[in-house]
Design an enzyme around this catalytic site. Structure first.
Site, PDB file in Angstrom:
ATOM      1  N   GLU A  46      25.049  36.236  -1.459  1.00  0.00           N
ATOM      2  CA  GLU A  46      25.362  35.061  -1.298  1.00  0.00           C
ATOM      3  C   GLU A  46      26.282  34.410  -2.038  1.00  0.00           C
ATOM      4  O   GLU A  46      26.486  34.267  -3.083  1.00  0.00           O
ATOM      5  CB  GLU A  46      23.877  34.317  -1.967  1.00  0.00           C
ATOM      6  CG  GLU A  46      23.413  32.729  -1.651  1.00  0.00           C
ATOM      7  CD  GLU A  46      22.136  32.337  -2.247  1.00  0.00           C
ATOM      8  OE1 GLU A  46      21.763  31.148  -2.010  1.00  0.00           O
ATOM      9  OE2 GLU A  46      21.521  33.043  -3.024  1.00  0.00           O
ATOM     10  N   LYS A 133      22.628  27.415   5.158  1.00  0.00           N
ATOM     11  CA  LYS A 133      21.123  27.691   4.434  1.00  0.00           C
ATOM     12  C   LYS A 133      20.573  26.343   4.761  1.00  0.00           C
ATOM     13  O   LYS A 133      20.937  25.009   4.484  1.00  0.00           O
ATOM     14  CB  LYS A 133      21.349  27.723   3.086  1.00  0.00           C
ATOM     15  CG  LYS A 133      20.016  28.244   2.361  1.00  0.00           C
ATOM     16  CD  LYS A 133      20.090  28.527   0.898  1.00  0.00           C
ATOM     17  CE  LYS A 133      19.103  28.963   0.325  1.00  0.00           C
ATOM     18  NZ  LYS A 133      19.453  29.393  -1.344  1.00  0.00           N
ATOM     19  N   CYS A 167      18.826  33.961   0.911  1.00  0.00           N
ATOM     20  CA  CYS A 167      17.841  34.121  -0.381  1.00  0.00           C
ATOM     21  C   CYS A 167      16.449  33.397   0.069  1.00  0.00           C
ATOM     22  O   CYS A 167      15.668  33.992   0.696  1.00  0.00           O
ATOM     23  CB  CYS A 167      18.525  33.212  -1.300  1.00  0.00           C
ATOM     24  SG  CYS A 167      18.108  33.363  -3.102  1.00  0.00           S
TER      25      CYS A 167
END
Length: 302
Positions: A46, A133, A167
């Site tokens: 990430e 994200k 994540c």
């Protein structure tokens, strides 16, 4: 290896902190190293370029003062998508015959301002997919804007159907379900989570999705930070990300490679995509085990 067997990898590496050019150079070297080992899909952590804003030090950004230098340097070393840094990876993918999932801090130089926590899928054909994200986690909201659901995609490639989430998006059932519905076979999970619970999450997703899951965490030792890092770091000497790179199979959710902790390394596995169909025969979360009819209307709906 048969046509349905693909070698995939999680690349657990440390960025050259707040230095995009050096981090890109390191990542390209690692991509070439993976390709030399026969890897056809490599997943980086990430926001690998140029750093993940860890809660160990980034939470202080909630204060109005003190983070201007940090923000400026992070912006200056972030990545435009598409852009020249991405072009270097596409060129490398073409040279090595490899696909790559890369986590970056994404900027928009044409409209300077917000940054985004972004993952991209790159291949010899070019930029295949970009996903921001959906919901930055806790302290990440001090650095990253929110993404949007229209880019939750699974991409058909010569090595299989590739998708995934970033994540703690992997904890979001509705986001996962959208990826499941598109028939993912290789699930990329760039992350900064190094807790034991993360391994359980990855194992569960492998079973639930019927896909191979590639978890690529950060490894960030204290020694990696430059002397001029503009934010005070904890003085306990512990790593700010211990890693845990691993690959999981879809039938039982077992880790078939890794987890790797406390060092840099490339975790690889030869995966037979035919196992995805075996998993789906047992449990197809969007097919014979879906039962979407039990879902209620959204709150406030009819």
């Amino acid at each position: 290896m048969s046509a349905s067997v693909v070698r995939i990898a999680a690349i657990q590496a440390t960025p050259v902190i707040l230095d995009a050019e050096a981090t890109v150079s390191k990542a390209l070297h690692l991509l070439g190293e993976a390709a030399g080992e026969g890897v056809k899909l490599a997943v980086f952590p990430e926001t690998f370029i140029p750093l993940y804003p860890s809660g160990a030090w980034a939470h202080a950004a909630v204060l109005f003062g003190g983070f201007d230098q940090m923000w400026s340097r992070l912006w200056a070393n972030s990545v435009d998508v598409p852009g020249p840094h991405i072009d270097l990876f596409i060129k490398a993918c073409a040279e090595h015959g490899i696909y790559c999932v890369l986590g970056v801090n994404e900027r928009e130089s044409a409209r300077p301002g917000s940054l985004y926590n972004t993952m991209v899928l790159l291949g010899p054909e070019g930029l295949l997919w970009k996903h921001r994200k959906l919901m930055p986690t806790m302290h990440e909201r001090l650095f990253h804007g929110v993404g949007y659901g229209q880019d939750l995609n699974v991409i058909e490639t010569p090595i299989g159907r590739v998708g995934g989430l970033i994540c703690w998006e992997n904890r979001m059932p509705l986001a996962r379900y959208e990826i499941y519905r598109q028939g993912v076979q290789i699930w990329a999970a760039p992350t900064a989570d190094d807790d034991d619970g993360w391994i359980s999450t990855m194992s569960h997703i492998a079973i639930e999705s019927g896909a191979f899951v590639v978890s690529a965490p950060q490894y960030i030792p204290r020694s990696a930070f430059p002397d001029d890092f503009p934010v005070q770091l904890p003085d306990d000497g512990k790593a700010l990300g211990r890693g845990g790179a691993a690959i999981f199979e879809p039938v039982q959710g077992r880790a078939i490679a890794g987890p790797l902790y406390d060092q840099e390394g490339i975790v690889t596995a030869d995966v037979d995509l035919g196992r995805c169909m075996t998993a789906k025969r047992l449990f197809d979360v969007v097919g014979h085990y879906s039962r979407e009819d039990v879902l209620r209307a959204p709150l406030g709906g009819t």
